[in-house]
Design an enzyme around this catalytic site. Structure first.
Site, PDB file in Angstrom:
ATOM      1  N   VAL A   1      19.901  -5.461  17.812  1.00 26.69           N
ATOM      2  CA  VAL A   1      20.049  -4.290  18.689  1.00 26.69           C
ATOM      3  C   VAL A   1      18.753  -3.479  18.757  1.00 26.69           C
ATOM      4  CG1 VAL A   1      22.551  -4.129  18.375  1.00 26.69           C
ATOM      5  CG2 VAL A   1      21.042  -2.943  16.768  1.00 26.69           C
ATOM      6  N   GLY A   2      17.631  -4.127  18.515  1.00 31.71           N
ATOM      7  CA  GLY A   2      16.335  -3.463  18.626  1.00 31.71           C
ATOM      8  C   GLY A   2      15.606  -3.414  17.291  1.00 31.71           C
ATOM      9  N   ARG A   3      14.352  -2.978  17.346  1.00 27.82           N
ATOM     10  CA  ARG A   3      13.545  -2.826  16.139  1.00 27.82           C
ATOM     11  C   ARG A   3      12.987  -1.404  16.095  1.00 27.82           C
ATOM     12  NH1 ARG A   3      12.227  -7.382  13.392  1.00 27.82           N
ATOM     13  NH2 ARG A   3      10.218  -6.590  12.687  1.00 27.82           N
TER      14      ARG A   3
ATOM     15  N   HIS B   1      -2.650 -29.356  42.299  1.00 22.99           N
ATOM     16  CA  HIS B   1      -1.370 -29.914  42.727  1.00 22.99           C
ATOM     17  C   HIS B   1      -1.037 -31.147  41.882  1.00 22.99           C
ATOM     18  CE1 HIS B   1       1.861 -31.164  45.378  1.00 22.99           C
ATOM     19  NE2 HIS B   1       1.352 -32.381  45.383  1.00 22.99           N
TER      20      HIS B   1
ATOM     21  N   GLY C   1      22.323  -8.180  23.688  1.00 22.96           N
ATOM     22  CA  GLY C   1      21.912  -9.210  24.656  1.00 22.96           C
ATOM     23  C   GLY C   1      20.524  -8.928  25.183  1.00 22.96           C
TER      24      GLY C   1
ATOM     25  N   ILE D   1      15.952 -10.858  21.430  1.00 26.94           N
ATOM     26  CA  ILE D   1      16.291 -11.709  20.282  1.00 26.94           C
ATOM     27  C   ILE D   1      17.674 -12.317  20.452  1.00 26.94           C
ATOM     28  CG2 ILE D   1      16.771 -11.703  17.787  1.00 26.94           C
ATOM     29  CD1 ILE D   1      14.534  -9.629  17.481  1.00 26.94           C
TER      30      ILE D   1
ATOM     31  N   ALA E   1       0.836  -1.202   0.000  1.00 26.78           N
ATOM     32  CA  ALA E   1       0.000   0.000   0.000  1.00 26.78           C
ATOM     33  C   ALA E   1       0.870   1.251   0.000  1.00 26.78           C
ATOM     34  CB  ALA E   1      -0.882  -0.001   1.238  1.00 26.78           C
TER      35      ALA E   1
HETATM   36  P1  FAD Z   1       3.919  -6.714  12.178  1.00 23.89           P
HETATM   37  O1  FAD Z   1       3.731  -8.045  12.758  1.00 23.89           O
HETATM   38  O2  FAD Z   1       5.293  -6.268  11.873  1.00 23.89           O
HETATM   39  O3  FAD Z   1       3.033  -6.685  10.855  1.00 23.89           O
HETATM   40  C1  FAD Z   1       3.058  -5.603   9.990  1.00 23.89           C
HETATM   41  C2  FAD Z   1       2.685  -6.105   8.604  1.00 23.89           C
HETATM   42  O4  FAD Z   1       2.464  -4.977   7.771  1.00 23.89           O
HETATM   43  C3  FAD Z   1       3.762  -6.931   7.917  1.00 23.89           C
HETATM   44  O5  FAD Z   1       3.230  -8.183   7.538  1.00 23.89           O
HETATM   45  C4  FAD Z   1       4.178  -6.110   6.708  1.00 23.89           C
HETATM   46  O6  FAD Z   1       4.472  -6.910   5.577  1.00 23.89           O
HETATM   47  C5  FAD Z   1       2.913  -5.289   6.468  1.00 23.89           C
HETATM   48  N1  FAD Z   1       3.170  -4.000   5.799  1.00 23.89           N
HETATM   49  C6  FAD Z   1       4.020  -3.012   6.195  1.00 23.89           C
HETATM   50  N2  FAD Z   1       3.935  -1.968   5.375  1.00 23.89           N
HETATM   51  C7  FAD Z   1       3.015  -2.297   4.427  1.00 23.89           C
HETATM   52  C8  FAD Z   1       2.508  -1.627   3.287  1.00 23.89           C
HETATM   53  N3  FAD Z   1       2.906  -0.408   2.957  1.00 23.89           N
HETATM   54  N4  FAD Z   1       1.582  -2.270   2.551  1.00 23.89           N
HETATM   55  C9  FAD Z   1       1.162  -3.522   2.853  1.00 23.89           C
HETATM   56  N5  FAD Z   1       1.623  -4.199   3.924  1.00 23.89           N
HETATM   57  C10 FAD Z   1       2.530  -3.586   4.695  1.00 23.89           C
HETATM   58  N6  FAD Z   1       6.314 -10.482  20.398  1.00 23.89           N
HETATM   59  C11 FAD Z   1       5.700 -11.175  21.381  1.00 23.89           C
HETATM   60  O7  FAD Z   1       4.715 -10.685  21.937  1.00 23.89           O
HETATM   61  N7  FAD Z   1       6.134 -12.413  21.762  1.00 23.89           N
HETATM   62  C12 FAD Z   1       7.206 -12.993  21.194  1.00 23.89           C
HETATM   63  O8  FAD Z   1       7.581 -14.119  21.567  1.00 23.89           O
HETATM   64  C13 FAD Z   1       7.884 -12.295  20.170  1.00 23.89           C
HETATM   65  N8  FAD Z   1       8.949 -12.844  19.556  1.00 23.89           N
HETATM   66  C14 FAD Z   1       9.554 -12.161  18.535  1.00 23.89           C
HETATM   67  C15 FAD Z   1      10.655 -12.754  17.915  1.00 23.89           C
HETATM   68  C16 FAD Z   1      11.294 -12.101  16.885  1.00 23.89           C
HETATM   69  C17 FAD Z   1      12.476 -12.751  16.221  1.00 23.89           C
HETATM   70  C18 FAD Z   1      10.812 -10.828  16.432  1.00 23.89           C
HETATM   71  C19 FAD Z   1      11.475 -10.132  15.293  1.00 23.89           C
HETATM   72  C20 FAD Z   1       9.718 -10.232  17.041  1.00 23.89           C
HETATM   73  C21 FAD Z   1       9.084 -10.899  18.109  1.00 23.89           C
HETATM   74  N9  FAD Z   1       7.992 -10.329  18.764  1.00 23.89           N
HETATM   75  C22 FAD Z   1       7.384 -11.014  19.788  1.00 23.89           C
HETATM   76  C23 FAD Z   1       7.454  -9.009  18.385  1.00 23.89           C
HETATM   77  C24 FAD Z   1       6.205  -9.178  17.498  1.00 23.89           C
HETATM   78  O9  FAD Z   1       6.549  -9.914  16.353  1.00 23.89           O
HETATM   79  C25 FAD Z   1       5.661  -7.806  17.119  1.00 23.89           C
HETATM   80  O10 FAD Z   1       5.439  -7.040  18.283  1.00 23.89           O
HETATM   81  C26 FAD Z   1       4.357  -7.938  16.361  1.00 23.89           C
HETATM   82  O11 FAD Z   1       4.509  -8.714  15.204  1.00 23.89           O
HETATM   83  C27 FAD Z   1       3.818  -6.542  15.982  1.00 23.89           C
HETATM   84  O12 FAD Z   1       2.630  -6.678  15.260  1.00 23.89           O
HETATM   85  P2  FAD Z   1       2.185  -5.552  14.228  1.00 23.89           P
HETATM   86  O13 FAD Z   1       0.866  -5.993  13.693  1.00 23.89           O
HETATM   87  O14 FAD Z   1       2.281  -4.222  14.857  1.00 23.89           O
HETATM   88  O15 FAD Z   1       3.275  -5.558  13.068  1.00 23.89           O
HETATM   89  P1  NAD Z   2      16.019  -5.467  22.584  1.00 21.40           P
HETATM   90  O1  NAD Z   2      15.712  -4.041  22.787  1.00 21.40           O
HETATM   91  O2  NAD Z   2      15.310  -6.478  23.373  1.00 21.40           O
HETATM   92  O3  NAD Z   2      17.573  -5.708  22.865  1.00 21.40           O
HETATM   93  C1  NAD Z   2      18.568  -4.995  22.196  1.00 21.40           C
HETATM   94  C2  NAD Z   2      19.844  -5.083  23.028  1.00 21.40           C
HETATM   95  O4  NAD Z   2      20.918  -4.604  22.237  1.00 21.40           O
HETATM   96  C3  NAD Z   2      19.797  -4.222  24.282  1.00 21.40           C
HETATM   97  O5  NAD Z   2      20.176  -5.008  25.385  1.00 21.40           O
HETATM   98  C4  NAD Z   2      20.795  -3.100  23.990  1.00 21.40           C
HETATM   99  O6  NAD Z   2      21.442  -2.648  25.153  1.00 21.40           O
HETATM  100  C5  NAD Z   2      21.749  -3.782  23.034  1.00 21.40           C
HETATM  101  N1  NAD Z   2      22.448  -2.897  22.103  1.00 21.40           N
HETATM  102  C6  NAD Z   2      21.961  -1.840  21.426  1.00 21.40           C
HETATM  103  N2  NAD Z   2      22.893  -1.314  20.603  1.00 21.40           N
HETATM  104  C7  NAD Z   2      24.013  -2.080  20.753  1.00 21.40           C
HETATM  105  C8  NAD Z   2      25.311  -2.065  20.177  1.00 21.40           C
HETATM  106  N3  NAD Z   2      25.637  -1.171  19.238  1.00 21.40           N
HETATM  107  N4  NAD Z   2      26.200  -2.989  20.574  1.00 21.40           N
HETATM  108  C9  NAD Z   2      25.871  -3.931  21.507  1.00 21.40           C
HETATM  109  N5  NAD Z   2      24.640  -3.981  22.092  1.00 21.40           N
HETATM  110  C10 NAD Z   2      23.739  -3.074  21.712  1.00 21.40           C
HETATM  111  O7  NAD Z   2      15.880  -5.708  21.009  1.00 21.40           O
HETATM  112  P2  NAD Z   2      15.837  -7.045  20.155  1.00 21.40           P
HETATM  113  O8  NAD Z   2      16.420  -8.160  20.919  1.00 21.40           O
HETATM  114  O9  NAD Z   2      16.421  -6.681  18.836  1.00 21.40           O
HETATM  115  O10 NAD Z   2      14.284  -7.291  19.977  1.00 21.40           O
HETATM  116  C11 NAD Z   2      13.481  -6.272  19.362  1.00 21.40           C
HETATM  117  C12 NAD Z   2      12.099  -6.260  19.940  1.00 21.40           C
HETATM  118  O11 NAD Z   2      11.368  -7.378  19.461  1.00 21.40           O
HETATM  119  C13 NAD Z   2      12.045  -6.386  21.453  1.00 21.40           C
HETATM  120  O12 NAD Z   2      12.239  -5.170  22.094  1.00 21.40           O
HETATM  121  C14 NAD Z   2      10.655  -6.909  21.657  1.00 21.40           C
HETATM  122  O13 NAD Z   2       9.765  -5.827  21.618  1.00 21.40           O
HETATM  123  C15 NAD Z   2      10.444  -7.793  20.451  1.00 21.40           C
HETATM  124  N6  NAD Z   2      10.708  -9.218  20.805  1.00 21.40           N
HETATM  125  C16 NAD Z   2       9.960  -9.790  21.787  1.00 21.40           C
HETATM  126  C17 NAD Z   2      10.176 -11.105  22.143  1.00 21.40           C
HETATM  127  C18 NAD Z   2       9.325 -11.719  23.217  1.00 21.40           C
HETATM  128  O14 NAD Z   2       8.319 -11.134  23.562  1.00 21.40           O
HETATM  129  N7  NAD Z   2       9.692 -12.878  23.749  1.00 21.40           N
HETATM  130  C19 NAD Z   2      11.151 -11.846  21.518  1.00 21.40           C
HETATM  131  C20 NAD Z   2      11.908 -11.233  20.527  1.00 21.40           C
HETATM  132  C21 NAD Z   2      11.669  -9.916  20.179  1.00 21.40           C
END
Ligand code: FAD
Ligand code: NAD
Length: 466
Positions: free
Chosen positions: A272-274, A445, A187, A190, A119
């Site tokens: 290092v984050g999203r 239990h 750390g 992810i 989109a």
């Molecule tokens: P998303 O899931 O990112 O969905 C957005 C969608 O929008 C995508 O499919 C994308 O293709 C689509 N999109 C974007 N722009 C456009 C466009 N212009 N047109 C059409 N489509 C588009 N969270 C948890 O709660 N528990 C977990 O265990 C967990 N584990 C994770 C592990 C990893 C490795 C990662 C990367 C994330 C994890 N998360 C976890 C975070 C979780 O995935 C996100 O918080 C969640 O997916 C966010 O949902 P959302 O709908 O906001 O976005």
């Molecule tokens: P995060 O924010 O959990 O961890 C990033 C880590 O990278 C932090 O500890 C930070 O201090 C470190 N960091 C940042 N810059 C750095 C650098 N230059 N060098 C070394 N360390 C550095 O981010 P993530 O692990 O990438 O995950 C992204 C997001 O995805 C999470 O914040 C969470 O919202 C979501 N997620 C959730 C789950 C779950 O719910 N179980 C699992 C995976 C991901």
């Protein structure tokens, strides 16, 4: 160009967007979801679900290796365990396919049209979609309400861009091989979830974390059993250390005392984050108010433009799937005319490390910071029968409650399988339970849940099994 109209147009079919779509369909709001990749978003395709599948497979393989390497108190012997990684990945992909197919079916069942394409925003009521297959003609969709749910993407280090041996979680979840030496940058969630899985699959893993400890967003006591387990597994931690670059199989790092070192690596996972996905699809043209990198929303997920809404990762922290889903469901109900606000008592968070960590609501540290007088108690899994039977005695459940009226403010736990306690924690907070309510509830239990009841009893001064 074909133009169609609808009441609600949702950009993004992740947990936020698809749940909003399902609820809107149930409420008979004419709705279209536009998804450029696969329905299910990050979570189902390249996030929560595939990561938990890989973590489970790695744990099973690690168990087999442990039984093979040393005499087991359980009397189990295993010889020569092996893993066929291609089959592991295919199994994981099968789960993803079932779930994403399910999302498509649910949308259809509720009369929601799913358009597969990217989109591009024209204005607050008009979007153009380029169909995914490239052959289809572009489509123009006009709507009354525009819901933005485009999610997030991994943060890239400018001096170490993704590509080749530098991978993000997406590539790390579909490996063709297990690297001999993996350096994980970050750390956090992810880095530790996948770093642990790779260690169990056979890699030598080094985690480079800029902060002085791993999982800096969790309180130190909760992280201790995880750090101990990483040490047992042989995962090396480089804390207070930043990366400087990656060249010819060497990651250059600098520690807090400014000492530089080089770490050998066959692959580097950068975690290092999203960041919210805000560019490349015309969002800027709406000139919405922002909060940092995220779209600013109010307590109903309204943006600064009328009838334009934003949910999930696009709307900032905490970037968790269940928060995105809850916001999506709420926005659909508001558009249908119901009064709703996003005021959860708590958004639980689970870290699928070994052992797992779960938190919901306030910690003792939060109470100190906010000047709330509290009581708190810990019940260790070493005193829980079920934990002994699953060899999971490391860890504890902690409860935090107001000192004056015993209203429960928060729960924290670390231990094997504690992710499943998240439901009990959130329900007690959402329903305004007192310590006495949980303490007097009969818990089955033997279960880990008894530690929840015992923590509440201990906070009241009369735990039974310690
Ligand atoms: P998303 O899931 O990112 O969905 C957005 C969608 O929008 C995508 O499919 C994308 O293709 C689509 N999109 C974007 N722009 C456009 C466009 N212009 N047109 C059409 N489509 C588009 N969270 C948890 O709660 N528990 C977990 O265990 C967990 N584990 C994770 C592990 C990893 C490795 C990662 C990367 C994330 C994890 N998360 C976890 C975070 C979780 O995935 C996100 O918080 C969640 O997916 C966010 O949902 P959302 O709908 O906001 O976005
Ligand atoms: P995060 O924010 O959990 O961890 C990033 C880590 O990278 C932090 O500890 C930070 O201090 C470190 N960091 C940042 N810059 C750095 C650098 N230059 N060098 C070394 N360390 C550095 O981010 P993530 O692990 O990438 O995950 C992204 C997001 O995805 C999470 O914040 C969470 O919202 C979501 N997620 C959730 C789950 C779950 O719910 N179980 C699992 C995976 C991901």
């Amino acid at each position: 160009m074909e133009t169609i109209t609808t009441t609600l147009l949702i950009i993004g079919g992740g947990p936020g967007g698809y749940v909003a779509g399902i609820r809107a369909g149930q409420l008979e709001i004419p709705t279209i979801v536009v998804e450029g990749a696969q329905p299910g978003g990050t979570c189902l395709n390249i996030g929560c679900i595939p990561s938990k599948a890989l973590i489970h497979a790695a744990e099973e393989f690690n168990k087999a290796n442990t039984y093979a390497a040393q005499e087991s108190a359980l009397g189990i012997t295993v010889e020569n365990p092996r893993i066929d990684l291609a089959r592991t990945v295919a199994w994981k992909d099968g789960i993803v396919k079932r779930l994403t197919g399910g999302v498509g079916s649910l949308l259809k069942k509720h009369g929601v049209r799913l358009v597969n394409g990217w989109a591009r925003i024209i204005d607050g009521k008009t979007v153009e979609v380029q169909p995914q297959d490239g052959d289809g003609a572009p489509l123009r969709i006009r709507c009354e309400h525009l819901l933005l749910a485009s999610g997030s993407e991994p943060v890239e280090l400018p001096f170490m861009p993704f590509g080749g041996d530098v991978v993000s979680s997406t590539e790390a979840l579909s490996p063709e091989s297990i690297p001999r030496r993996l350096v994980v940058v970050g750390g956090g969630y992810i880095g530790l979830e996948l770093g642990t899985a790779y260690r169990k699959l056979g890699s030598q893993v080094t985690v480079v974390e800029a902060a002085e400890r791993i999982l800096p967003s969790y309180d130190a006591d909760l992280v201790k059993p995880v750090a101990a387990s990483l040490a047992r597994l042989g995962v090396e931690l480089r804390l207070g250390t930043t990366v400087l670059g990656f060249e010819q199989g060497l990651v250059r790092v600098r520690d807090a005392s400014n000492v530089e070192a080089q770490l050998e690596a066959d692959r580097v996972l950068v975690a290092v984050g999203r960041k919210p996905r805000t560019t490349g699809w015309g969002l800027e043209s709406l000139m919405l108010d922002m909060e940092g990198r995220a779209v600013k929303v109010d307590g109903q997920c309204r943006t600064s433009m009328r009838n334009v809404w934003a949910i999930g990762d696009l709307a900032g922290e905490p970037m968790l799937a269940h928060r995105a889903m809850a916001q999506g469901e709420m926005v659909a109900e508001i558009i249908a005319g119901k009064f709703r606000e996003f005021v959860p008592a708590a958004i639980p968070a689970v870290c699928y490390t070994d052992p797992e960590i779960v938190v919901a609501g306030m910690s003792p540290l939060d109470c100190d910071r906010e000047g709330v007088e509290f009581v708190s108690a810990v019940f260790p899994f070493s005193a829980n029968g079920r934990a002994m039977t699953i060899e999971g005695t490391d860890g504890f459940v902690r409860v935090v409650a107001r000192k004056d009226n015993h209203l429960i403010l928060g729960w924290q736990a670390v231990g094997a399988g504690v992710s499943e306690l998240a439901a009990a924690f959130s329900q007690s907070l959402e329903m305004g339970a007192l310590l006495e309510d949980v303490g007097r509830t009969i818990h089955a239990h033997p279960t880990l849940g008894e530690a929840v009841q015992e923590a509440a009893l201990r906070a009241l001064g009369h735990a039974l099994h310690i």
